[in-house]
Scaffold this motif. Structure first.
Motif, PDB file in Angstrom:
ATOM      1  N   GLU A  22       7.607  57.459  15.658  1.00 36.56           N
ATOM      2  CA  GLU A  22       7.915  58.524  14.699  1.00 36.56           C
ATOM      3  C   GLU A  22       6.769  58.735  13.721  1.00 36.56           C
ATOM      4  O   GLU A  22       6.429  59.873  13.393  1.00 36.56           O
ATOM      5  CB  GLU A  22       9.212  58.206  13.932  1.00 36.56           C
ATOM      6  N   GLN A  39       4.647  62.156  13.313  1.00 39.00           N
ATOM      7  CA  GLN A  39       4.543  62.868  12.033  1.00 39.00           C
ATOM      8  C   GLN A  39       3.074  63.023  11.619  1.00 39.00           C
ATOM      9  O   GLN A  39       2.682  64.050  11.071  1.00 39.00           O
ATOM     10  CB  GLN A  39       5.342  62.146  10.937  1.00 39.00           C
ATOM     11  N   ASP A  80       1.207  66.373  10.677  1.00 39.92           N
ATOM     12  CA  ASP A  80       0.503  66.520   9.392  1.00 39.92           C
ATOM     13  C   ASP A  80      -0.956  66.915   9.590  1.00 39.92           C
ATOM     14  O   ASP A  80      -1.536  67.647   8.793  1.00 39.92           O
ATOM     15  CB  ASP A  80       0.560  65.212   8.583  1.00 39.92           C
ATOM     16  N   LYS A 107       9.091  70.003   7.340  1.00 36.85           N
ATOM     17  CA  LYS A 107       8.355  68.737   7.475  1.00 36.85           C
ATOM     18  C   LYS A 107       7.772  68.639   8.891  1.00 36.85           C
ATOM     19  O   LYS A 107       6.658  68.154   9.081  1.00 36.85           O
ATOM     20  CB  LYS A 107       9.308  67.576   7.187  1.00 36.85           C
ATOM     21  N   TRP A 108       8.536  69.101   9.864  1.00 39.13           N
ATOM     22  CA  TRP A 108       8.066  69.072  11.257  1.00 39.13           C
ATOM     23  C   TRP A 108       7.192  70.282  11.593  1.00 39.13           C
ATOM     24  O   TRP A 108       6.766  70.449  12.732  1.00 39.13           O
ATOM     25  CB  TRP A 108       9.267  69.059  12.202  1.00 39.13           C
TER      26      TRP A 108
END
Ligand SMILES: [Fe+2]
Ligand SMILES: [Fe+2]
Length: 330
Positions: free
Chosen positions: A25, A29, A33, A231-232
Protein backbone atom coordinates in the motif's frame (compact mmCIF):
# COMPACT_ATOMS: atom_id res chain seq x y z
CA UNK A 1 -15.28 -15.22 -30.57
CA UNK A 2 -17.67 -12.29 -30.45
CA UNK A 3 -19.37 -12.05 -27.09
CA UNK A 4 -16.69 -14.10 -25.38
CA UNK A 5 -16.61 -12.74 -21.87
CA UNK A 6 -13.45 -14.43 -20.62
CA UNK A 7 -11.34 -11.59 -19.36
CA UNK A 8 -7.98 -12.27 -17.88
CA UNK A 9 -8.47 -11.80 -14.16
CA UNK A 10 -5.60 -10.24 -12.23
CA UNK A 11 -3.27 -13.02 -11.09
CA UNK A 12 -4.09 -14.22 -7.58
CA UNK A 13 -0.99 -14.87 -5.54
CA UNK A 14 -1.00 -16.09 -1.92
CA UNK A 15 -2.60 -13.55 0.41
CA UNK A 16 0.04 -11.09 1.64
CA UNK A 17 0.65 -10.82 5.37
CA UNK A 18 -0.46 -7.57 6.99
CA UNK A 19 3.14 -6.36 6.98
CA UNK A 20 3.50 -7.11 3.25
CA UNK A 21 0.11 -5.51 2.65
CA UNK A 22 1.23 -2.31 4.37
CA UNK A 23 4.39 -2.24 2.23
CA UNK A 24 2.40 -2.76 -0.97
CA UNK A 25 0.00 0.00 0.00
CA UNK A 26 2.82 2.39 0.84
CA UNK A 27 4.55 1.69 -2.49
CA UNK A 28 1.28 2.15 -4.36
CA UNK A 29 0.59 5.48 -2.64
CA UNK A 30 4.16 6.60 -3.36
CA UNK A 31 3.65 5.93 -7.08
CA UNK A 32 0.42 7.95 -6.99
CA UNK A 33 2.11 10.80 -5.10
CA UNK A 34 4.99 10.80 -7.61
CA UNK A 35 2.51 10.97 -10.53
CA UNK A 36 3.62 7.61 -11.90
CA UNK A 37 0.63 6.12 -13.70
CA UNK A 38 -0.80 2.91 -12.27
CA UNK A 39 -1.00 0.23 -14.98
CA UNK A 40 -3.17 -2.93 -15.07
CA UNK A 41 -0.33 -5.25 -14.01
CA UNK A 42 0.59 -3.11 -10.97
CA UNK A 43 -0.55 -4.05 -7.48
CA UNK A 44 -3.43 -1.85 -6.32
CA UNK A 45 -5.72 -1.81 -3.28
CA UNK A 46 -9.02 -3.66 -3.84
CA UNK A 47 -10.98 -0.52 -2.99
CA UNK A 48 -9.06 1.46 -5.65
CA UNK A 49 -9.93 -1.18 -8.26
CA UNK A 50 -13.57 -1.26 -7.18
CA UNK A 51 -13.93 2.53 -7.13
CA UNK A 52 -12.43 2.79 -10.60
CA UNK A 53 -14.61 0.04 -12.06
CA UNK A 54 -17.69 1.72 -10.61
CA UNK A 55 -16.71 5.15 -11.86
CA UNK A 56 -15.52 4.02 -15.29
CA UNK A 57 -18.53 1.82 -15.95
CA UNK A 58 -20.87 4.65 -14.93
CA UNK A 59 -18.96 6.95 -17.24
CA UNK A 60 -19.17 4.49 -20.16
CA UNK A 61 -22.90 3.94 -19.55
CA UNK A 62 -23.42 7.72 -19.58
CA UNK A 63 -21.77 7.99 -23.01
CA UNK A 64 -24.02 5.25 -24.40
CA UNK A 65 -27.31 6.35 -22.78
CA UNK A 66 -26.46 9.94 -23.76
CA UNK A 67 -26.95 8.95 -27.39
CA UNK A 68 -30.70 8.57 -26.80
CA UNK A 69 -31.89 12.17 -26.25
CA UNK A 70 -29.94 13.29 -29.31
CA UNK A 71 -30.86 10.32 -31.49
CA UNK A 72 -34.42 11.52 -31.02
CA UNK A 73 -33.62 14.51 -33.28
CA UNK A 74 -31.63 12.84 -36.08
CA UNK A 75 -34.58 12.48 -38.42
CA UNK A 76 -35.73 16.04 -37.70
CA UNK A 77 -32.46 17.96 -38.11
CA UNK A 78 -33.32 21.12 -40.08
CA UNK A 79 -30.64 20.69 -42.77
CA UNK A 80 -28.28 18.09 -44.21
CA UNK A 81 -25.33 19.94 -42.62
CA UNK A 82 -26.92 19.79 -39.16
CA UNK A 83 -27.84 16.14 -39.63
CA UNK A 84 -24.27 15.16 -40.57
CA UNK A 85 -22.84 17.03 -37.58
CA UNK A 86 -25.32 15.47 -35.17
CA UNK A 87 -24.77 11.99 -36.59
CA UNK A 88 -21.00 12.33 -36.19
CA UNK A 89 -21.40 13.57 -32.62
CA UNK A 90 -23.67 10.69 -31.61
CA UNK A 91 -21.29 8.17 -33.18
CA UNK A 92 -18.44 9.73 -31.19
CA UNK A 93 -20.40 9.15 -27.97
CA UNK A 94 -20.82 5.46 -28.82
CA UNK A 95 -17.07 5.33 -29.41
CA UNK A 96 -16.41 7.00 -26.04
CA UNK A 97 -18.43 4.28 -24.38
CA UNK A 98 -16.32 1.63 -26.11
CA UNK A 99 -12.96 3.19 -25.16
CA UNK A 100 -14.00 3.44 -21.53
CA UNK A 101 -15.44 -0.10 -21.36
CA UNK A 102 -12.13 -1.33 -22.81
CA UNK A 103 -10.14 0.65 -20.24
CA UNK A 104 -12.38 -0.71 -17.45
CA UNK A 105 -11.87 -4.28 -18.71
CA UNK A 106 -8.15 -3.95 -17.88
CA UNK A 107 -9.29 -4.00 -14.22
CA UNK A 108 -10.71 -7.50 -14.61
CA UNK A 109 -14.43 -6.82 -15.20
CA UNK A 110 -15.92 -7.73 -18.56
CA UNK A 111 -17.87 -5.30 -20.72
CA UNK A 112 -20.66 -7.87 -20.88
CA UNK A 113 -20.95 -7.85 -17.06
CA UNK A 114 -20.97 -4.04 -16.95
CA UNK A 115 -23.65 -3.81 -19.65
CA UNK A 116 -25.72 -6.51 -17.96
CA UNK A 117 -25.64 -4.49 -14.73
CA UNK A 118 -27.04 -1.54 -16.68
CA UNK A 119 -29.78 -3.68 -18.25
CA UNK A 120 -30.65 -5.07 -14.81
CA UNK A 121 -31.00 -1.56 -13.40
CA UNK A 122 -28.07 -2.07 -11.02
CA UNK A 123 -25.70 0.43 -12.63
CA UNK A 124 -26.05 4.18 -12.79
CA UNK A 125 -25.36 6.76 -15.48
CA UNK A 126 -25.31 10.56 -15.41
CA UNK A 127 -28.65 11.96 -14.24
CA UNK A 128 -28.62 14.58 -17.03
CA UNK A 129 -29.63 12.00 -19.65
CA UNK A 130 -32.95 11.45 -17.89
CA UNK A 131 -34.10 14.85 -19.15
CA UNK A 132 -35.80 15.01 -22.55
CA UNK A 133 -34.61 16.88 -25.67
CA UNK A 134 -37.91 18.60 -26.38
CA UNK A 135 -36.90 21.16 -29.02
CA UNK A 136 -34.22 21.56 -31.68
CA UNK A 137 -32.56 24.18 -29.47
CA UNK A 138 -31.99 21.42 -26.89
CA UNK A 139 -29.53 19.78 -29.30
CA UNK A 140 -27.44 22.96 -29.20
CA UNK A 141 -27.83 23.34 -25.44
CA UNK A 142 -26.80 19.74 -24.80
CA UNK A 143 -23.62 20.29 -26.83
CA UNK A 144 -22.86 23.61 -25.17
CA UNK A 145 -23.73 22.85 -21.53
CA UNK A 146 -23.75 19.05 -21.16
CA UNK A 147 -20.65 18.37 -23.26
CA UNK A 148 -19.12 21.52 -21.80
CA UNK A 149 -19.60 20.18 -18.26
CA UNK A 150 -18.31 16.78 -19.41
CA UNK A 151 -15.10 18.36 -20.76
CA UNK A 152 -14.48 20.18 -17.48
CA UNK A 153 -14.77 16.84 -15.68
CA UNK A 154 -12.84 14.84 -18.23
CA UNK A 155 -9.86 17.16 -18.53
CA UNK A 156 -9.36 16.62 -14.78
CA UNK A 157 -9.81 12.84 -15.24
CA UNK A 158 -7.17 12.75 -17.99
CA UNK A 159 -4.63 13.75 -15.33
CA UNK A 160 -5.67 11.01 -12.92
CA UNK A 161 -3.67 8.05 -11.65
CA UNK A 162 -4.92 5.07 -13.70
CA UNK A 163 -3.06 4.90 -17.03
CA UNK A 164 -5.67 3.29 -19.31
CA UNK A 165 -8.44 5.65 -18.12
CA UNK A 166 -6.28 8.76 -18.57
CA UNK A 167 -5.22 7.76 -22.07
CA UNK A 168 -8.84 7.13 -23.09
CA UNK A 169 -9.72 10.60 -21.73
CA UNK A 170 -7.15 12.42 -23.87
CA UNK A 171 -8.80 11.43 -27.14
CA UNK A 172 -12.28 11.79 -25.72
CA UNK A 173 -11.60 15.37 -24.60
CA UNK A 174 -10.58 16.33 -28.14
CA UNK A 175 -13.86 14.98 -29.49
CA UNK A 176 -15.88 16.58 -26.66
CA UNK A 177 -14.41 19.90 -27.59
CA UNK A 178 -15.89 19.49 -31.10
CA UNK A 179 -19.23 18.57 -29.49
CA UNK A 180 -19.21 21.69 -27.35
CA UNK A 181 -18.41 23.92 -30.33
CA UNK A 182 -21.04 22.43 -32.61
CA UNK A 183 -23.64 23.03 -29.87
CA UNK A 184 -22.54 26.60 -29.32
CA UNK A 185 -22.48 27.31 -33.04
CA UNK A 186 -26.03 25.97 -33.37
CA UNK A 187 -27.18 28.25 -30.53
CA UNK A 188 -25.34 31.20 -32.02
CA UNK A 189 -27.35 30.88 -35.23
CA UNK A 190 -30.60 30.66 -33.23
CA UNK A 191 -29.56 33.76 -31.28
CA UNK A 192 -29.42 35.67 -34.58
CA UNK A 193 -32.74 34.26 -35.79
CA UNK A 194 -36.42 35.14 -35.39
CA UNK A 195 -38.08 36.07 -32.09
CA UNK A 196 -39.46 32.54 -31.97
CA UNK A 197 -35.99 31.00 -32.37
CA UNK A 198 -34.59 33.25 -29.64
CA UNK A 199 -37.41 32.23 -27.32
CA UNK A 200 -36.75 28.55 -28.08
CA UNK A 201 -33.07 29.09 -27.21
CA UNK A 202 -33.88 30.84 -23.90
CA UNK A 203 -36.41 28.17 -22.91
CA UNK A 204 -33.92 25.41 -23.60
CA UNK A 205 -31.18 27.01 -21.50
CA UNK A 206 -33.72 27.60 -18.70
CA UNK A 207 -34.41 23.86 -18.58
CA UNK A 208 -30.82 22.61 -18.92
CA UNK A 209 -28.83 25.06 -16.75
CA UNK A 210 -29.52 23.54 -13.32
CA UNK A 211 -29.34 19.87 -14.37
CA UNK A 212 -25.95 20.68 -16.01
CA UNK A 213 -24.65 22.02 -12.69
CA UNK A 214 -25.86 18.81 -11.00
CA UNK A 215 -23.60 16.80 -13.34
CA UNK A 216 -20.67 17.59 -11.04
CA UNK A 217 -22.32 15.72 -8.17
CA UNK A 218 -23.17 16.74 -4.61
CA UNK A 219 -21.47 19.60 -2.76
CA UNK A 220 -18.08 18.64 -1.34
CA UNK A 221 -19.45 18.66 2.22
CA UNK A 222 -21.97 15.95 1.20
CA UNK A 223 -19.59 13.85 -0.88
CA UNK A 224 -18.20 11.25 1.56
CA UNK A 225 -15.95 9.26 -0.83
CA UNK A 226 -14.27 12.28 -2.36
CA UNK A 227 -11.35 12.53 0.10
CA UNK A 228 -10.14 8.97 -0.61
CA UNK A 229 -10.58 9.43 -4.37
CA UNK A 230 -8.53 12.65 -4.20
CA UNK A 231 -5.77 10.88 -2.24
CA UNK A 232 -5.66 8.18 -4.92
CA UNK A 233 -5.85 10.84 -7.65
CA UNK A 234 -8.88 9.15 -9.17
CA UNK A 235 -10.30 12.62 -8.69
CA UNK A 236 -7.95 15.56 -9.17
CA UNK A 237 -10.42 18.32 -8.34
CA UNK A 238 -13.46 18.37 -6.08
CA UNK A 239 -17.06 18.55 -7.31
CA UNK A 240 -17.42 22.17 -6.20
CA UNK A 241 -14.10 23.21 -7.76
CA UNK A 242 -15.11 21.72 -11.12
CA UNK A 243 -18.60 23.23 -10.93
CA UNK A 244 -17.10 26.67 -10.25
CA UNK A 245 -14.68 26.29 -13.18
CA UNK A 246 -17.57 25.41 -15.48
CA UNK A 247 -19.71 28.34 -14.32
CA UNK A 248 -16.84 30.82 -14.67
CA UNK A 249 -16.18 29.67 -18.24
CA UNK A 250 -19.85 29.52 -19.26
CA UNK A 251 -21.31 32.83 -18.01
CA UNK A 252 -19.44 35.00 -20.56
CA UNK A 253 -20.51 32.61 -23.34
CA UNK A 254 -24.15 33.06 -22.25
CA UNK A 255 -23.69 36.84 -22.33
CA UNK A 256 -22.32 36.58 -25.88
CA UNK A 257 -25.44 34.63 -26.90
CA UNK A 258 -27.59 37.40 -25.41
CA UNK A 259 -29.49 35.08 -23.09
CA UNK A 260 -30.00 35.05 -19.33
CA UNK A 261 -29.10 32.12 -17.09
CA UNK A 262 -32.00 31.17 -14.79
CA UNK A 263 -30.29 32.05 -11.51
CA UNK A 264 -31.02 35.42 -9.85
CA UNK A 265 -28.06 34.90 -7.47
CA UNK A 266 -25.53 34.53 -10.28
CA UNK A 267 -23.10 37.44 -10.11
CA UNK A 268 -19.38 38.16 -10.32
CA UNK A 269 -17.64 38.23 -6.96
CA UNK A 270 -14.64 40.53 -7.29
CA UNK A 271 -13.12 39.39 -4.03
CA UNK A 272 -13.25 35.66 -4.83
CA UNK A 273 -12.46 36.17 -8.51
CA UNK A 274 -15.36 33.81 -9.33
CA UNK A 275 -19.09 33.93 -10.01
CA UNK A 276 -21.36 33.36 -7.01
CA UNK A 277 -24.37 31.20 -7.77
CA UNK A 278 -27.61 30.09 -6.15
CA UNK A 279 -28.46 26.93 -4.26
CA UNK A 280 -28.90 23.79 -6.37
CA UNK A 281 -32.14 21.84 -5.87
CA UNK A 282 -30.63 18.65 -4.47
CA UNK A 283 -34.06 17.17 -3.91
CA UNK A 284 -34.63 17.17 -7.66
CA UNK A 285 -31.20 15.55 -8.12
CA UNK A 286 -32.02 12.77 -5.61
CA UNK A 287 -35.42 12.28 -7.24
CA UNK A 288 -33.85 11.74 -10.69
CA UNK A 289 -31.03 9.53 -9.35
CA UNK A 290 -33.62 7.31 -7.66
CA UNK A 291 -35.20 6.61 -11.04
CA UNK A 292 -38.02 9.16 -11.01
CA UNK A 293 -36.73 11.71 -13.52
CA UNK A 294 -38.77 12.53 -16.63
CA UNK A 295 -37.15 9.85 -18.83
CA UNK A 296 -35.51 7.19 -16.59
CA UNK A 297 -37.94 4.43 -17.58
CA UNK A 298 -37.88 5.34 -21.26
CA UNK A 299 -34.04 5.29 -21.34
CA UNK A 300 -33.83 1.89 -19.65
CA UNK A 301 -36.49 0.41 -21.91
CA UNK A 302 -34.80 1.70 -25.10
CA UNK A 303 -31.43 0.33 -23.95
CA UNK A 304 -32.88 -3.13 -23.24
CA UNK A 305 -34.81 -3.14 -26.52
CA UNK A 306 -31.64 -2.29 -28.48
CA UNK A 307 -29.86 -5.20 -26.79
CA UNK A 308 -32.70 -7.58 -27.59
CA UNK A 309 -32.99 -6.36 -31.18
CA UNK A 310 -29.28 -7.12 -31.56
CA UNK A 311 -29.61 -10.77 -30.46
CA UNK A 312 -29.61 -12.06 -34.05
CA UNK A 313 -26.40 -10.11 -34.81
CA UNK A 314 -24.59 -11.62 -31.81
CA UNK A 315 -25.86 -15.09 -32.71
CA UNK A 316 -24.78 -14.70 -36.33
CA UNK A 317 -21.34 -13.38 -35.33
CA UNK A 318 -20.85 -16.25 -32.88
CA UNK A 319 -21.93 -18.83 -35.52
CA UNK A 320 -19.55 -17.26 -38.05
CA UNK A 321 -16.66 -17.29 -35.57
CA UNK A 322 -17.41 -20.92 -34.61
CA UNK A 323 -17.47 -21.96 -38.28
CA UNK A 324 -14.10 -20.34 -38.87
CA UNK A 325 -12.61 -21.84 -35.72
CA UNK A 326 -13.81 -25.29 -36.86
CA UNK A 327 -12.33 -24.78 -40.34
CA UNK A 328 -9.02 -23.66 -38.85
CA UNK A 329 -8.93 -26.77 -36.65
CA UNK A 330 -9.40 -29.15 -39.64
FE1 LIG B 1 -18.63 11.70 -24.87
FE1 LIG C 1 -19.78 14.54 -26.17
Amino acid sequence: MYGDTSIQKPMKIAEPTSEEQAKLEARFQQMVDDDIKIEPQDWMPDAYRKTLVRQMSQHAHSEVIGMQPEGNWLTRAPSLRRKVILLAKIQDEGGHGLYIYSAAETLGTSREDMCKALRDGKAKYSSIFNYPALTWADIGTIGWLVDGAAITNQVALSKGSYGPYCRAMIRICKEESFHQRQGYELLLSLSKGTAEQKAMLQDSVNRFWWPSLMMFGPNDADSPHSAQSMKWKIKKKSNDQLRQEFIDATVPQAEFLGITLPDPDLKWNEERGHYDYGEIDWEEFAHVIKGNGPCNKQRAAAYIKAHEDGTWVREAANAYAAKHAAQAAE
